[in-house]
Scaffold this active site. Structure first.
Site, PDB file in Angstrom:
ATOM      1  N   HIS A   3      40.641   9.139  65.607  1.00  0.00           N
ATOM      2  CA  HIS A   3      40.176  10.530  65.542  1.00  0.00           C
ATOM      3  C   HIS A   3      40.055  10.988  64.082  1.00  0.00           C
ATOM      4  O   HIS A   3      39.073  11.610  63.691  1.00  0.00           O
ATOM      5  CB  HIS A   3      41.154  11.476  66.250  1.00  0.00           C
ATOM      6  CG  HIS A   3      41.309  11.258  67.725  1.00  0.00           C
ATOM      7  ND1 HIS A   3      42.520  10.983  68.322  1.00  0.00           N
ATOM      8  CD2 HIS A   3      40.407  11.292  68.736  1.00  0.00           C
ATOM      9  CE1 HIS A   3      42.368  10.864  69.628  1.00  0.00           C
ATOM     10  NE2 HIS A   3      41.091  11.043  69.913  1.00  0.00           N
ATOM     11  N   LYS A  47      42.026  14.460  82.246  1.00  0.00           N
ATOM     12  CA  LYS A  47      43.228  13.634  82.425  1.00  0.00           C
ATOM     13  C   LYS A  47      44.283  14.573  83.005  1.00  0.00           C
ATOM     14  O   LYS A  47      44.606  15.590  82.383  1.00  0.00           O
ATOM     15  CB  LYS A  47      43.676  13.077  81.080  1.00  0.00           C
ATOM     16  CG  LYS A  47      42.625  12.111  80.537  1.00  0.00           C
ATOM     17  CD  LYS A  47      42.741  11.879  79.063  1.00  0.00           C
ATOM     18  CE  LYS A  47      41.497  11.115  78.622  1.00  0.00           C
ATOM     19  NZ  LYS A  47      41.332  11.079  77.179  1.00  0.00           N
ATOM     20  N   ARG A  86      33.573   4.497  70.231  1.00  0.00           N
ATOM     21  CA  ARG A  86      34.301   3.284  69.848  1.00  0.00           C
ATOM     22  C   ARG A  86      33.447   2.075  70.211  1.00  0.00           C
ATOM     23  O   ARG A  86      32.662   1.594  69.436  1.00  0.00           O
ATOM     24  CB  ARG A  86      35.640   3.205  70.588  1.00  0.00           C
ATOM     25  CG  ARG A  86      36.692   4.085  69.991  1.00  0.00           C
ATOM     26  CD  ARG A  86      37.834   4.280  70.908  1.00  0.00           C
ATOM     27  NE  ARG A  86      37.441   5.118  72.032  1.00  0.00           N
ATOM     28  CZ  ARG A  86      38.258   5.801  72.775  1.00  0.00           C
ATOM     29  NH1 ARG A  86      39.535   5.718  72.570  1.00  0.00           N
ATOM     30  NH2 ARG A  86      37.827   6.555  73.758  1.00  0.00           N
ATOM     31  N   SER A 121      44.150   6.763  72.467  1.00  0.00           N
ATOM     32  CA  SER A 121      45.408   7.488  72.716  1.00  0.00           C
ATOM     33  C   SER A 121      46.123   6.901  73.926  1.00  0.00           C
ATOM     34  O   SER A 121      47.355   6.814  73.948  1.00  0.00           O
ATOM     35  CB  SER A 121      45.123   8.972  72.949  1.00  0.00           C
ATOM     36  OG  SER A 121      44.503   9.543  71.836  1.00  0.00           O
TER      37      SER A 121
HETATM   38  P1  ADP Z   1      38.643  12.968  75.750  1.00  0.00           P
HETATM   39  O1  ADP Z   1      39.853  13.323  76.530  1.00  0.00           O
HETATM   40  O2  ADP Z   1      37.585  14.016  75.739  1.00  0.00           O
HETATM   41  O3  ADP Z   1      38.117  11.569  76.024  1.00  0.00           O
HETATM   42  P2  ADP Z   1      39.941  12.030  73.362  1.00  0.00           P
HETATM   43  O4  ADP Z   1      41.019  12.809  72.715  1.00  0.00           O
HETATM   44  O5  ADP Z   1      40.361  10.788  74.036  1.00  0.00           O
HETATM   45  O6  ADP Z   1      39.142  13.005  74.288  1.00  0.00           O
HETATM   46  O7  ADP Z   1      38.809  11.705  72.290  1.00  0.00           O
HETATM   47  C1  ADP Z   1      37.979  12.692  71.743  1.00  0.00           C
HETATM   48  C2  ADP Z   1      36.735  12.030  71.236  1.00  0.00           C
HETATM   49  O8  ADP Z   1      37.087  11.089  70.235  1.00  0.00           O
HETATM   50  C3  ADP Z   1      35.951  11.248  72.289  1.00  0.00           C
HETATM   51  O9  ADP Z   1      34.579  11.336  71.964  1.00  0.00           O
HETATM   52  C4  ADP Z   1      36.435   9.829  72.093  1.00  0.00           C
HETATM   53  O10 ADP Z   1      35.461   8.885  72.496  1.00  0.00           O
HETATM   54  C5  ADP Z   1      36.608   9.807  70.590  1.00  0.00           C
HETATM   55  N1  ADP Z   1      37.589   8.813  70.133  1.00  0.00           N
HETATM   56  C6  ADP Z   1      38.845   8.607  70.539  1.00  0.00           C
HETATM   57  N2  ADP Z   1      39.421   7.580  69.873  1.00  0.00           N
HETATM   58  C7  ADP Z   1      38.474   7.119  69.008  1.00  0.00           C
HETATM   59  C8  ADP Z   1      38.417   6.052  68.054  1.00  0.00           C
HETATM   60  N3  ADP Z   1      39.435   5.208  67.879  1.00  0.00           N
HETATM   61  N4  ADP Z   1      37.271   5.908  67.386  1.00  0.00           N
HETATM   62  C9  ADP Z   1      36.220   6.729  67.591  1.00  0.00           C
HETATM   63  N5  ADP Z   1      36.189   7.731  68.463  1.00  0.00           N
HETATM   64  C10 ADP Z   1      37.301   7.930  69.179  1.00  0.00           C
END
Ligand code: ADP
Length: 164
Positions: A18, A42, A92, A130
């Protein structure tokens, strides 16, 4: 007009993946708002929304044009209230693409004035999620390579409290 981008997500917890996206966006836009969802697809989160916001603020304090807040309800309403027209998401691997395409397409149909854009993280964080961080930390793994210090400390505290 200032260019303000909204980066929404669950951030449970915020990872270097992030942070990599946010640092890139901070160089491209006048202002980046990290919008942490209180209610999420989630069903349950490890950290409360307040804890997620506090951690993100701590981790991002070196970026003067980045702010962190929580939001409830529809993302499109939040984006409009913030007087922004840009949603930022991170990509990703191919695995993210299907869900992100669905979400961006629906948002495009609901509000054609709002664009979704995508950034990729630094390659070394392209596999970090995460979900995996929570799982590995719960099993006692060191995750400090993948998350900022404040987050690994919070994970350690959370899981040692659970064990006690
Ligand atoms: P959500 O619950 O909306 O999936 P996340 O907190 O998991 O939200 O992630 C927010 C955004 O960041 C999403 O677009 C997710 O794909 C992106 N994201 C999460 N981890 C990474 C990473 N390691 N690299 C690039 N983008 C990421």
């Amino acid at each position: 007009m200032q260019n303000k981008v909204i980066y929404p997500g669950t951030f449970d917890p915020i990872t270097y993946g992030h942070v990599s996206i946010i640092e890139r966006a901070a160089r491209l836009f006048d202002h980046v708002v990290v919008a942490i969802a209180a209610n999420t697809h989630k069903k349950t989160t490890l950290f409360s929304v307040d804890e997620r916001v506090t951690m993100a603020r701590d981790v991002l304090k070196h970026l003067s044009n980045v702010s962190v807040c929580n939001f409830q309800g529809l993302l499109l309403d939040f984006v409009k209230n913030q007087q922004s027209r840009i949603i930022l998401r991170g990509l990703r691997a191919v695995a993210d693409f299907e869900f992100e395409l669905q979400l961006a397409s629906m948002h495009q149909q609901l509000a054609s004035e709002i664009e979704t854009i995508f950034l990729m993280p630094s390659v070394q964080y392209a596999h970090v999620s995460s979900t995996l961080i929570r799982e590995m930390a719960s099993l006692g793994s060191d995750v400090s390579m993948f998350v900022p210090e404040a987050v690994s400390k919070a994970l350690l505290k959370h899981f040692s409290r659970k064990k006690a």
